[in-house]
Motif scaffolding. Sequence first.
Motif, PDB file in Angstrom:
ATOM      1  N   ILE A 174     -21.343 -24.224  -7.297  1.00 43.26           N
ATOM      2  CA  ILE A 174     -21.230 -25.516  -6.619  1.00 43.26           C
ATOM      3  C   ILE A 174     -20.448 -25.331  -5.322  1.00 43.26           C
ATOM      4  O   ILE A 174     -20.796 -25.896  -4.273  1.00 43.26           O
ATOM      5  N   TYR A 175     -19.386 -24.529  -5.403  1.00 44.02           N
ATOM      6  CA  TYR A 175     -18.635 -24.130  -4.217  1.00 44.02           C
ATOM      7  C   TYR A 175     -18.798 -22.626  -4.046  1.00 44.02           C
ATOM      8  O   TYR A 175     -18.533 -21.857  -4.976  1.00 44.02           O
ATOM      9  N   ARG A 176     -19.209 -22.227  -2.855  1.00 38.21           N
ATOM     10  CA  ARG A 176     -19.496 -20.818  -2.586  1.00 38.21           C
ATOM     11  C   ARG A 176     -18.485 -20.249  -1.596  1.00 38.21           C
ATOM     12  O   ARG A 176     -17.780 -21.003  -0.923  1.00 38.21           O
ATOM     13  N   PRO A 177     -18.392 -18.917  -1.512  1.00 33.93           N
ATOM     14  CA  PRO A 177     -17.483 -18.314  -0.530  1.00 33.93           C
ATOM     15  C   PRO A 177     -17.669 -18.915   0.855  1.00 33.93           C
ATOM     16  O   PRO A 177     -18.789 -19.048   1.344  1.00 33.93           O
ATOM     17  N   GLY A 178     -16.534 -19.322   1.444  1.00 35.83           N
ATOM     18  CA  GLY A 178     -16.563 -19.948   2.765  1.00 35.83           C
ATOM     19  C   GLY A 178     -16.547 -21.457   2.732  1.00 35.83           C
ATOM     20  O   GLY A 178     -16.264 -22.102   3.749  1.00 35.83           O
ATOM     21  N   ASP A 179     -16.839 -22.065   1.570  1.00 37.32           N
ATOM     22  CA  ASP A 179     -16.829 -23.526   1.466  1.00 37.32           C
ATOM     23  C   ASP A 179     -15.395 -24.055   1.506  1.00 37.32           C
ATOM     24  O   ASP A 179     -14.479 -23.478   0.905  1.00 37.32           O
ATOM     25  N   ARG A 180     -15.228 -25.170   2.203  1.00 41.55           N
ATOM     26  CA  ARG A 180     -13.914 -25.806   2.336  1.00 41.55           C
ATOM     27  C   ARG A 180     -13.684 -26.743   1.159  1.00 41.55           C
ATOM     28  O   ARG A 180     -14.572 -27.508   0.778  1.00 41.55           O
TER      29      ARG A 180
END
Length: 216
Positions: free
Chosen positions: A23-29
């Motif tokens: 749902i949240y990936r590397p780089g997501d804030r």
Amino acid sequence: MKDAKPPQKDAYSSILEAIDVGIYRPGDRLVESDLAERFGMSRTPIREALQRLETQSLLTRDGRSLIVASLDHNQMAELYVVRTELEGLAARLAARHATEEEVQVLQDMVDDDRALLDDPSALARANRRFHKQIHLASHNRFLVQQLDLVHRSMALMATTSLAAQGRGEIALAEHQAIVDAITQRDEDAAYKALRDHISVAFVTRLKLDSQAKDQL
């Protein structure tokens, strides 16, 4: 008597699971207010969870913002070295200590996962459950704790090696070889089968990353 409600996950577990399933990936804030609304919690436990995840290097700073961390090539290689040895040890101990019921569960997982070959995301989740079951079958709580840390860091990889064409079917054959060795109580074979499985997964991931860079 009313059915008991399942316990609500805490903020840390909820955010960690969201990263793990993509749902949240590397780089997501990650924003406190957005997370509080998503998980139906106040901002205080969310803030504490974010601080904990940052301490564990699962989140990093981008100015004043917290983003999901990513692993560079060297970090990924280092993680796989540790994972390969610890997973191999777990398989060795599972061959020694697993109950007949635990071995049956592993076999059932392999059989059931064949229905997921056309769904890499579902197969990746099943793959994590399979490895977790081997960790538990080792009956070594300290090893399980260390492998939990390793697999937590694995969530920082943007893709699954199971997304590579044909990898799912090969991975299930490798899982079957691991289960066969554990069933036969062959510790050396179980250790080697799981180490080989992780090695092939690492090579596949390196190829996927290389292909992704070529497309940039």
